[in-house]
Motif scaffolding. Structure first.
Motif, PDB file in Angstrom:
ATOM      1  N   PRO A 238      33.396  38.896  26.688  1.00  0.00           N
ATOM      2  CA  PRO A 238      33.746  38.601  28.089  1.00  0.00           C
ATOM      3  C   PRO A 238      35.104  39.182  28.472  1.00  0.00           C
ATOM      4  N   LYS A 257      38.446  38.659  41.473  1.00  0.00           N
ATOM      5  CA  LYS A 257      37.082  38.969  41.055  1.00  0.00           C
ATOM      6  C   LYS A 257      37.083  40.342  40.372  1.00  0.00           C
ATOM      7  N   THR A 261      32.220  41.471  34.342  1.00  0.00           N
ATOM      8  CA  THR A 261      32.629  40.288  33.577  1.00  0.00           C
ATOM      9  C   THR A 261      32.490  40.477  32.069  1.00  0.00           C
TER      10      THR A 261
END
Length: 318
Positions: A238, A257, A261
């Motif tokens: 991640p 953001k 991810t």
């Protein structure tokens, strides 16, 4: 007597004596010069040759030989420099070093080396003067071919994916005792290769025992095409966003953001095991409005893919 010394006869005798003395003196001088030339012509020249191939004579239809030296050292001597130079040069050489096994039976034999076809005026001695040869009954059998790559021939951060050869089996000839010890034939990646990309090439084949010991044999065909596929060791982890600095006093919040991810890391297995996330650090000190920030990614002892991500920052004013 006085008339004799005053006569022409005396003059003739004296002339003859002087002529004989001059002749003897000339002969003595000529002899000395001739002796010097002979002495100079007898100078001896020598040269030692290494890695001279040994020509082994044996019944190749009946026997297989192994355990012997393929080359030897030869010491040459001659008073003729031209002939010696001709034998030194492998392109003009006439002599051969021969080991004749035709009179020997099975087993390990000690065989003399003989230098043959030497030109007149050149002598030679082989060192060592004998070689040890194992003679056995010839036998041919078919064995499977396996591709082989040592683990230390795979570069750090890569793993072996596939090994294949263009031959599934080959004929192996050896003596009966050795044939019974052979487990398979290997197409082995050359020791000089350390792979961080795929490999394809022709390699020499070797007959080996079950424990990998190389055994003396003749293999037909002697080479095979070896294809090796490797791939990078990778891991998906991640992506974590962390902020540094103080938020502007005009703002109540900054939302972020990332463009993705998850990221991929590559490296040695040990390094991969030590990394469980990749952190993207964003300095928010000067952020006063919505913006996109490019952040370089890195982690200990691994390569991160992608190396740059975009972080979308959305501000909330008080």
């Amino acid at each position: 007597m006085r008339r004799f010394f005053n006569s022409q006869v005396w003059l003739v005798v004296v002339s003859i004596i002087f002529a004989i003395l001059l002749f003897l003196t000339a002969m003595s001088s000529n002899y000395n010069r001739t002796g010097s030339q002979v002495s100079g012509a007898t100078e001896t020249y020598t040269h030692t040759l290494t890695n001279v191939p040994i020509d082994i004579k044996y019944d190749s239809d009946k026997y297989f030989i192994s355990g012997y030296s393929y080359e030897t050292e030869v010491y040459l001597t001659s008073i003729n420099r031209v002939k010696l130079d001709s034998e030194i040069n492998s392109d003009t050489r006439s002599f051969k070093v021969v080991a004749n096994l035709t009179k020997y039976g099975e087993g390990t034999q000690t065989v003399p080396l003989k230098v043959t076809n030497l030109p007149t005026g050149v002598t030679a001695t082989a060192s060592p003067s004998h070689i040890s040869v194992t003679i056995g009954k010839k036998k041919t059998k078919t064995f499977a071919v396996k591709g082989e790559v040592d683990s230390n021939q795979i570069a750090s951060g890569y793993e072996l994916k596939k090994v294949s050869t263009d031959l599934s089996e080959v004929e192996v000839t050896s003596d009966e005792n050795i044939i019974n010890q052979i487990d398979h034939v290997v197409a082995k990646l050359p020791e000089s290769e350390v792979l961080d990309s795929d490999y394809s090439g022709r390699v020499a084949l070797q007959a080996v025992a079950a424990d990998g010991t190389i055994l003396a044999s003749a293999i037909n065909p002697s080479k095979a095409k070896l294809d090796v596929t490797v791939k990078k060791l990778t891991k998906s982890v991640p992506l974590t966003v962390r902020t540094t600095g103080e938020m502007n006093s005009s703002l109540s919040d900054i939302a972020y953001k990332p463009s993705q991810t998850q990221v991929t890391i590559s490296g040695s297995q040990e390094a991969l095991n030590a990394v469980n996330e990749v952190v993207a650090t964003v300095d928010i000190s000067n952020i006063t409005k919505d913006t996109n920030v490019s952040v370089n990614l890195s982690a200990d002892d691994v390569t991160v893919i992608p190396s740059v991500v975009t972080i979308q920052l959305t501000v909330t004013k008080k």
